[in-house]
Design an enzyme around this catalytic site. Structure first.
Site, short mmCIF file in Angstrom:
data_model
loop_
_atom_site.label_atom_id
_atom_site.label_comp_id
_atom_site.label_asym_id
_atom_site.label_seq_id
_atom_site.Cartn_x
_atom_site.Cartn_y
_atom_site.Cartn_z
N HIS A 72 -3.25 13.26 -5.11
CA HIS A 72 -2.93 12.97 -6.51
C HIS A 72 -4.20 12.99 -7.33
CE1 HIS A 72 1.17 10.80 -5.91
NE2 HIS A 72 0.98 11.67 -4.95
N TYR A 201 1.62 2.64 -12.88
CA TYR A 201 1.32 1.21 -12.93
C TYR A 201 1.80 0.71 -14.29
CZ TYR A 201 -1.78 1.54 -8.83
OH TYR A 201 -2.29 1.73 -7.57
N PRO A 293 -3.08 -6.16 -3.91
CA PRO A 293 -2.88 -4.72 -3.68
C PRO A 293 -2.97 -3.83 -4.93
CG PRO A 293 -0.80 -5.91 -3.49
CD PRO A 293 -1.85 -6.94 -3.63
N LYS A 297 -7.00 -1.13 -2.49
CA LYS A 297 -8.33 -1.11 -1.87
C LYS A 297 -8.39 -1.61 -0.43
CE LYS A 297 -10.85 0.66 -4.98
NZ LYS A 297 -10.17 1.92 -4.80
N TYR A 385 -11.09 3.44 -8.78
CA TYR A 385 -9.81 3.70 -8.13
C TYR A 385 -9.95 4.76 -7.03
CZ TYR A 385 -4.77 4.07 -7.57
OH TYR A 385 -3.50 4.05 -7.04
P1 RFL Z 1 -4.64 -5.40 9.85
O1 RFL Z 1 -3.99 -4.14 9.41
O2 RFL Z 1 -4.04 -6.68 9.44
O3 RFL Z 1 -4.78 -5.33 11.43
C1 RFL Z 1 -5.16 -6.44 12.20
C2 RFL Z 1 -4.53 -6.30 13.57
O4 RFL Z 1 -4.98 -7.39 14.39
C3 RFL Z 1 -3.88 -7.90 15.13
N1 RFL Z 1 -4.18 -9.29 15.50
C4 RFL Z 1 -4.69 -9.65 16.71
N2 RFL Z 1 -5.04 -8.92 17.76
C5 RFL Z 1 -5.55 -9.57 18.84
N3 RFL Z 1 -5.72 -10.92 18.86
C6 RFL Z 1 -5.40 -11.68 17.80
N4 RFL Z 1 -5.58 -13.00 17.85
C7 RFL Z 1 -4.86 -11.04 16.65
N5 RFL Z 1 -4.44 -11.48 15.45
C8 RFL Z 1 -4.04 -10.41 14.78
C9 RFL Z 1 -2.69 -7.74 14.20
O5 RFL Z 1 -1.48 -7.72 14.92
C10 RFL Z 1 -3.01 -6.40 13.53
O6 RFL Z 1 -2.45 -5.32 14.21
O7 RFL Z 1 -6.17 -5.46 9.35
P2 RFL Z 1 -7.24 -4.29 9.11
O8 RFL Z 1 -7.34 -3.38 10.29
O9 RFL Z 1 -8.43 -4.98 8.61
O10 RFL Z 1 -6.62 -3.39 7.94
C11 RFL Z 1 -6.44 -3.90 6.64
C12 RFL Z 1 -5.24 -3.24 5.96
O11 RFL Z 1 -4.13 -3.28 6.83
C13 RFL Z 1 -4.89 -3.90 4.62
O12 RFL Z 1 -6.06 -4.21 3.91
C14 RFL Z 1 -3.99 -3.01 3.75
O13 RFL Z 1 -2.71 -2.89 4.30
C15 RFL Z 1 -3.89 -3.57 2.34
N6 RFL Z 1 -3.02 -2.80 1.47
C16 RFL Z 1 -3.45 -1.62 0.88
N7 RFL Z 1 -4.68 -1.14 1.13
C17 RFL Z 1 -5.08 0.06 0.61
O14 RFL Z 1 -6.22 0.47 0.86
N8 RFL Z 1 -4.26 0.83 -0.18
C18 RFL Z 1 -3.00 0.42 -0.48
O15 RFL Z 1 -2.27 1.16 -1.14
C19 RFL Z 1 -2.56 -0.85 0.02
N9 RFL Z 1 -1.34 -1.30 -0.23
C20 RFL Z 1 -1.69 -3.21 1.26
C21 RFL Z 1 -0.88 -2.42 0.39
C22 RFL Z 1 -1.18 -4.32 1.88
C23 RFL Z 1 0.13 -4.68 1.67
N10 RFL Z 1 0.61 -5.81 2.36
C24 RFL Z 1 1.84 -5.88 3.01
C25 RFL Z 1 -0.28 -6.92 2.56
C26 RFL Z 1 0.42 -2.76 0.17
C27 RFL Z 1 0.93 -3.89 0.80
C28 RFL Z 1 2.36 -4.19 0.51
C1 PHB Z 2 1.78 1.94 -1.93
O1 PHB Z 2 2.17 3.11 -2.06
O2 PHB Z 2 2.19 1.21 -1.01
C2 PHB Z 2 0.80 1.39 -2.88
C3 PHB Z 2 0.30 2.20 -3.90
C4 PHB Z 2 -0.60 1.66 -4.81
C5 PHB Z 2 -1.01 0.34 -4.71
C6 PHB Z 2 -0.52 -0.45 -3.68
C7 PHB Z 2 0.40 0.06 -2.77
O3 PHB Z 2 -1.88 -0.16 -5.62
#
Ligand code: RFL
Ligand code: PHB
Length: 391
Positions: A72, A201, A293, A297, A385
């Protein structure tokens, strides 16, 4: 068992770190509490920065992303019934974002690691860290009903916000910075074609809404809600009415409807722990920091952390230099705070503050009009961004 770097957590941070280390000849074992199925199907992020895409490409992990992800070049800010495009590529010398779901990244990383003979122990229980300030830290856990240990040179705490790693740092040796928001996001997955070519957004008097996408047939939509609300209070019809109210424009644009097959509520916080190191333990990703979110980032910041950490381990093992490990925390904190600030700023500009002072909405609209009208203001948004260059 024995390994050079014991990695706790098979999220994007832990998996990518293990992969980067293997390319440099450094051994690692990943421990994960959940099953492979579970980590490969949890719906989370969708937006990859240019730097994350470049890192995955250089590491040979980008084949499927290149085929199935969508590049995009802009996003839309929508307020007062009108859309305003932010030309991400035009404002950043050609940089762009790629929309490719986090669980697809996870599938690619798990497969690449296992194909290369990497060790990932799924469904590990009762994970504990010890000896972190000694020469040989140890991870103890239960796996397939047996008590096991891994002796390591270092431990990488990549176990997310609720993991054991950050909790293993003595309280007196860390400072935690936190802001909770009084609102959350209601996220849905929908069987429908894209409503828009680019992400939208939207800031509305009723609250924020976001139109994102996954594929030609599946869409990802979010709207601001009470974080304590229950998905049961939101039958499909109510969701569509709310999205129409927040997203419709004067020229009659409507979001495309379809079967909703997933619903969830996400709480929002800003959080950072300092420092990200204690003895031979190094934190990376959500274990060390959380962003709301709105700036997309979180995953990108996790990737930026492990890029720095992998390089520091490489220097340690190939040249016997430990200065990069010692400066790891200070190095990554600069980018972390930049992303924290940007995510807070996007969040503040776009959401309804439930008990806010009415002056807040006036400030927000002034800010949004400024980003829509001023190239300098739009460029600031665009640069952040698409992601500042990685260290
Ligand atoms: P994770 O993905 O939470 O992975 C951690 C892993 O550790 C495991 N764990 C354990 N393992 C062993 N022993 C233990 N005691 C443990 N405790 C936990 C867990 O089961 C898991 O598998 O962390 P990591 O690797 O640092 O990654 C971070 C990302 O997952 C997170 O920052 C993003 O998902 C945030 N986020 C977004 N980030 C973006 O860059 N772009 C986005 O568009 C974006 N959208 C989002 C998001 C997060 C969201 N949610 C649900 C919080 C949208 C949403 C809705
Ligand atoms: C997503 O597609 O899940 C998404 C996109 C943009 C954001 C957060 C999540 O800022």
């Amino acid at each position: 068992m024995r390994t050079q770097v014991g990695i706790v957590g098979a999220g994007p941070a832990g998996l990518l770190l293990s992969h980067l280390l293997a390319r440099q000849g450094v051994s690692s074992v990943i421990l994960e509490t959940r099953s492979r199925d579970e980590i490969e199907s949890t719906i989370r992020a969708g937006v990859l920065e240019q730097g994350t895409v470049d890192l995955l490409t250089e590491a040979g992990l980008a084949d499927r992303m290149r085929r199935e992800g969508h590049v995009h070049h802009g996003i839309e800010l929508r307020f007062e019934g009108q859309g305003h495009r932010v030309d991400l590529s035009g404002l950043t010398g050609g940089r762009a974002i790629t929309v490719y779901a986090q669980h697809e990244v996870i599938k690619d990383l798990v497969k690449a690691r296992l194909d290369a003979g990497g060790r990932i122990l799924f469904e590990a229980k009762d994970v504990r860290l010890s000896g972190l300030d000694e020469r040989t830290p140890r991870i103890s856990f239960l796996h397939e009903g047996r008590a096991q240990t891994i002796d390591c040179d270092f431990i990488a705490g990549c176990d997310g916000f609720h993991g054991v790693s950050r909790a293993s740092i003595p309280a007196a040796l860390k400072v935690e910075y936190e802001r909770k928001y009084d609102f959350g996001w209601f996220g849905i997955l929908v069987e429908a074609p894209p409503s828009s070519k680019e992400l939208i957004y939207a800031s509305h008097d009723r609250g924020f809404a976001l139109v994102s996408t996954r594929s030609e047939t599946i869409q990802r939509l979010y709207f601001q809600c009470d974080p304590k609300d229950d998905v049961a209070n939101w039958p499909d019809e109510r969701i569509w009415e709310e999205l129409d109210l927040r997203l419709s424009t004067e020229d009659g644009w409507r979001v495309k409807r379809g079967r909703i097959f997933q619903k969830g509520i996400i709480a929002m916080r800003s959080f950072v722990v300092e420092p990200l190191q204690y003895g031979r333990l190094f934190l990376a990703g959500d274990a060390a920091h959380i962003v709301p979110p709105t700036g997309a980032k979180g995953l990108n910041l996790a990737a930026a952390d492990v890029k720095v950490l992998a390089r520091a381990f490489e220097e340690h093992y190939t040249r016997g230099r430990s200065d990069l490990l010692e400066s790891y925390s200070a190095t990554v904190l600069k980018r972390i705070w930049r992303s924290e600030h940007f995510s807070w700023w996007m969040t503040s500009m776009l959401h309804r503050f439930p008990d806010g002072d009415p002056i807040q909405r006036r400030f927000q609209l002034a800010e949004l009009r400024n980003v829509a009208a001023s190239e300098a203001a739009a460029r600031l948004l665009a640069e952040n961004y698409v992601g500042l260059p990685m260290a």
